[in-house]
Design a protein around this motif. Structure first.
Motif, PDB file in Angstrom:
ATOM      1  N   HIS A  32      73.323  19.059 -48.837  1.00 31.11           N
ATOM      2  CA  HIS A  32      74.373  18.816 -47.915  1.00 31.11           C
ATOM      3  C   HIS A  32      75.417  19.644 -47.931  1.00 31.11           C
ATOM      4  O   HIS A  32      75.856  20.080 -48.732  1.00 31.11           O
ATOM      5  CB  HIS A  32      74.710  17.338 -48.043  1.00 31.11           C
ATOM      6  N   GLN A  33      75.940  20.360 -46.704  1.00 35.00           N
ATOM      7  CA  GLN A  33      76.931  21.116 -46.356  1.00 35.00           C
ATOM      8  C   GLN A  33      76.802  22.676 -46.903  1.00 35.00           C
ATOM      9  O   GLN A  33      77.575  23.736 -46.745  1.00 35.00           O
ATOM     10  CB  GLN A  33      78.179  20.880 -46.993  1.00 35.00           C
ATOM     11  N   ALA A  34      75.410  22.974 -47.768  1.00 38.44           N
ATOM     12  CA  ALA A  34      75.244  24.198 -48.182  1.00 38.44           C
ATOM     13  C   ALA A  34      74.713  25.084 -47.222  1.00 38.44           C
ATOM     14  O   ALA A  34      74.063  24.807 -46.145  1.00 38.44           O
ATOM     15  CB  ALA A  34      74.319  23.983 -49.398  1.00 38.44           C
ATOM     16  N   ALA A  35      74.831  26.391 -47.393  1.00 41.18           N
ATOM     17  CA  ALA A  35      74.206  27.337 -46.457  1.00 41.18           C
ATOM     18  C   ALA A  35      73.869  28.482 -47.405  1.00 41.18           C
ATOM     19  O   ALA A  35      74.301  29.627 -47.075  1.00 41.18           O
ATOM     20  CB  ALA A  35      75.416  27.710 -45.452  1.00 41.18           C
ATOM     21  N   ARG A  36      73.255  28.578 -48.335  1.00 36.39           N
ATOM     22  CA  ARG A  36      72.514  29.738 -49.242  1.00 36.39           C
ATOM     23  C   ARG A  36      71.025  29.549 -49.343  1.00 36.39           C
ATOM     24  O   ARG A  36      70.457  28.665 -49.719  1.00 36.39           O
ATOM     25  CB  ARG A  36      73.306  29.508 -50.561  1.00 36.39           C
ATOM     26  N   ARG A  37      70.683  30.592 -48.538  1.00 37.75           N
ATOM     27  CA  ARG A  37      69.100  30.868 -48.583  1.00 37.75           C
ATOM     28  C   ARG A  37      68.544  30.884 -50.005  1.00 37.75           C
ATOM     29  O   ARG A  37      68.949  31.543 -50.911  1.00 37.75           O
ATOM     30  CB  ARG A  37      68.780  32.101 -47.970  1.00 37.75           C
ATOM     31  N   GLY A  38      67.637  30.059 -50.282  1.00 36.83           N
ATOM     32  CA  GLY A  38      66.882  29.930 -51.525  1.00 36.83           C
ATOM     33  C   GLY A  38      67.256  29.074 -52.401  1.00 36.83           C
ATOM     34  O   GLY A  38      66.863  28.693 -53.546  1.00 36.83           O
ATOM     35  N   LEU A  39      68.735  28.662 -52.404  1.00 34.70           N
ATOM     36  CA  LEU A  39      69.678  27.850 -53.158  1.00 34.70           C
ATOM     37  C   LEU A  39      69.758  26.430 -52.577  1.00 34.70           C
ATOM     38  O   LEU A  39      69.763  25.408 -53.281  1.00 34.70           O
ATOM     39  CB  LEU A  39      70.905  28.413 -53.559  1.00 34.70           C
ATOM     40  N   GLY A  40      70.177  26.574 -51.233  1.00 31.18           N
ATOM     41  CA  GLY A  40      70.277  25.140 -50.738  1.00 31.18           C
ATOM     42  C   GLY A  40      70.702  25.416 -49.104  1.00 31.18           C
ATOM     43  O   GLY A  40      71.665  26.074 -48.989  1.00 31.18           O
ATOM     44  N   ALA A  41      70.587  24.385 -48.288  1.00 28.71           N
ATOM     45  CA  ALA A  41      71.070  24.365 -46.885  1.00 28.71           C
ATOM     46  C   ALA A  41      70.740  22.913 -46.537  1.00 28.71           C
ATOM     47  O   ALA A  41      69.561  22.199 -46.614  1.00 28.71           O
ATOM     48  CB  ALA A  41      70.327  25.517 -46.273  1.00 28.71           C
ATOM     49  N   ASP A  42      71.463  22.446 -45.408  1.00 27.30           N
ATOM     50  CA  ASP A  42      71.320  21.495 -44.611  1.00 27.30           C
ATOM     51  C   ASP A  42      71.086  22.028 -43.130  1.00 27.30           C
ATOM     52  O   ASP A  42      70.883  23.381 -43.017  1.00 27.30           O
ATOM     53  CB  ASP A  42      72.324  20.401 -44.378  1.00 27.30           C
ATOM     54  N   CYS A  43      70.768  21.289 -42.335  1.00 30.72           N
ATOM     55  CA  CYS A  43      70.312  21.923 -40.961  1.00 30.72           C
ATOM     56  C   CYS A  43      71.317  22.895 -40.296  1.00 30.72           C
ATOM     57  O   CYS A  43      71.280  23.885 -39.715  1.00 30.72           O
ATOM     58  CB  CYS A  43      69.961  20.855 -39.957  1.00 30.72           C
ATOM     59  N   LEU A  44      72.749  22.514 -40.305  1.00 34.90           N
ATOM     60  CA  LEU A  44      73.891  23.420 -39.745  1.00 34.90           C
ATOM     61  C   LEU A  44      73.812  24.650 -40.806  1.00 34.90           C
ATOM     62  O   LEU A  44      74.319  25.880 -40.341  1.00 34.90           O
ATOM     63  CB  LEU A  44      75.410  22.570 -39.934  1.00 34.90           C
ATOM     64  N   GLY A  45      73.688  24.437 -42.403  1.00 32.76           N
ATOM     65  CA  GLY A  45      73.720  25.435 -43.030  1.00 32.76           C
ATOM     66  C   GLY A  45      72.724  26.483 -42.865  1.00 32.76           C
ATOM     67  O   GLY A  45      73.029  27.778 -42.835  1.00 32.76           O
ATOM     68  N   LEU A  46      71.603  25.994 -42.457  1.00 33.09           N
ATOM     69  CA  LEU A  46      70.557  26.943 -42.015  1.00 33.09           C
ATOM     70  C   LEU A  46      70.695  27.809 -40.554  1.00 33.09           C
ATOM     71  O   LEU A  46      70.689  28.955 -40.638  1.00 33.09           O
ATOM     72  CB  LEU A  46      68.986  26.329 -41.538  1.00 33.09           C
ATOM     73  N   VAL A  47      71.375  27.112 -39.569  1.00 31.93           N
ATOM     74  CA  VAL A  47      71.736  28.033 -38.424  1.00 31.93           C
ATOM     75  C   VAL A  47      72.994  28.891 -38.772  1.00 31.93           C
ATOM     76  O   VAL A  47      72.911  29.990 -38.259  1.00 31.93           O
ATOM     77  CB  VAL A  47      72.523  26.825 -37.346  1.00 31.93           C
ATOM     78  N   ARG A  48      73.888  28.360 -39.813  1.00 29.05           N
ATOM     79  CA  ARG A  48      74.943  29.241 -40.166  1.00 29.05           C
ATOM     80  C   ARG A  48      74.222  30.832 -40.828  1.00 29.05           C
ATOM     81  O   ARG A  48      74.895  31.606 -40.629  1.00 29.05           O
ATOM     82  CB  ARG A  48      76.186  28.561 -41.034  1.00 29.05           C
ATOM     83  N   GLY A  49      73.441  30.208 -41.526  1.00 27.72           N
ATOM     84  CA  GLY A  49      72.841  31.397 -42.573  1.00 27.72           C
ATOM     85  C   GLY A  49      72.132  32.452 -41.413  1.00 27.72           C
ATOM     86  O   GLY A  49      72.397  33.627 -41.681  1.00 27.72           O
TER      87      GLY A  49
END
Length: 210
Positions: A32-49
């Motif tokens: 939740h709230q993460a945006a780091r490929r390979g480490l962690g992401a939520d749906c918004l984090g994926l879009v941000r990444g």
């Protein structure tokens, strides 16, 4: 004002590049709230990444947010932010590079995002899903019924690489405690959209008109 006008007349970013980058995130754990490929992401984090890789720096500070987003207040915070920074999607059906916004249950706010990685008749999308991480799924009838809006990442007016300057205030920023929303809430479209009807998504900021 249309989405294209709001973003300086830009066209959508290259869909194949967006889809390629989204698939690079497959297997990333759900955080939740993460945006780091390979480490962690939520749906918004994926879009941000994916935005950061394809478009450039993310245009707004994203404050802490809860998993239920704004369900208690009924404010369409995520939808408004999408309208602010993304463009209305092209064409009659989803295609690679499109960003889908989902309402997960009737009467709730829209709070899930996915990125289309293959279009035409076999539509598939990548999303970060609690308990599953970043996965690729088919846009099945069950998922189709939850789609309320369809967008695309902005490309540059010429090269496709430039993006607009950061806005002084935005929908995410307005969620600070005590802040007032900048515009009236978006209405709740009814569920049940089919892929063939998604051509109507994208009018006036990607709002579905049944």
């Amino acid at each position: 004002m249309s989405g294209a006008e709001a973003l300086g007349g830009r066209n959508c970013a290259d869909g194949s590049a967006v889809a390629h980058e989204a698939r690079r995130w497959l297997g990333t754990p759900y955080v939740h709230q993460a945006a780091r490929r390979g480490l962690g992401a939520d749906c918004l984090g994926l879009v941000r990444g994916v935005w950061s890789a394809v478009v450039g720096p993310w245009p707004e500070r994203v404050p802490p947010y809860t998993a239920d987003w704004s369900e208690a207040s009924g404010e369409e915070v995520l939808w408004r932010a999408a309208r602010r920074h993304l463009l209305p999607a092209r064409g009659a059906v989803p295609q690679a590079g499109d960003v889908l916004l989902f309402r997960m249950r009737r009467g709730a706010v829209a709070k899930h995002l996915g990125i289309v990685v293959s279009g035409a008749e076999a539509i598939r999308f990548v999303h970060a899903y609690s308990g599953h991480g970043v996965v690729e799924s088919s846009l099945s009838p069950a998922w189709q019924a939850r789609v309320v809006a369809r967008f695309c990442f902005p490309g540059g007016a010429g090269s496709g690489s430039a993006m607009r300057a950061k806005a002084p205030g935005g929908e995410f920023a307005s969620r600070r405690k005590g802040a007032t929303e900048a515009s009236r809430p978006v209405g709740h479209p009814r569920l049940g959209a089919r892929v063939g009807n998604l051509a109507t998504i994208g009018k006036r900021g990607a709002r579905w008109q049944p």
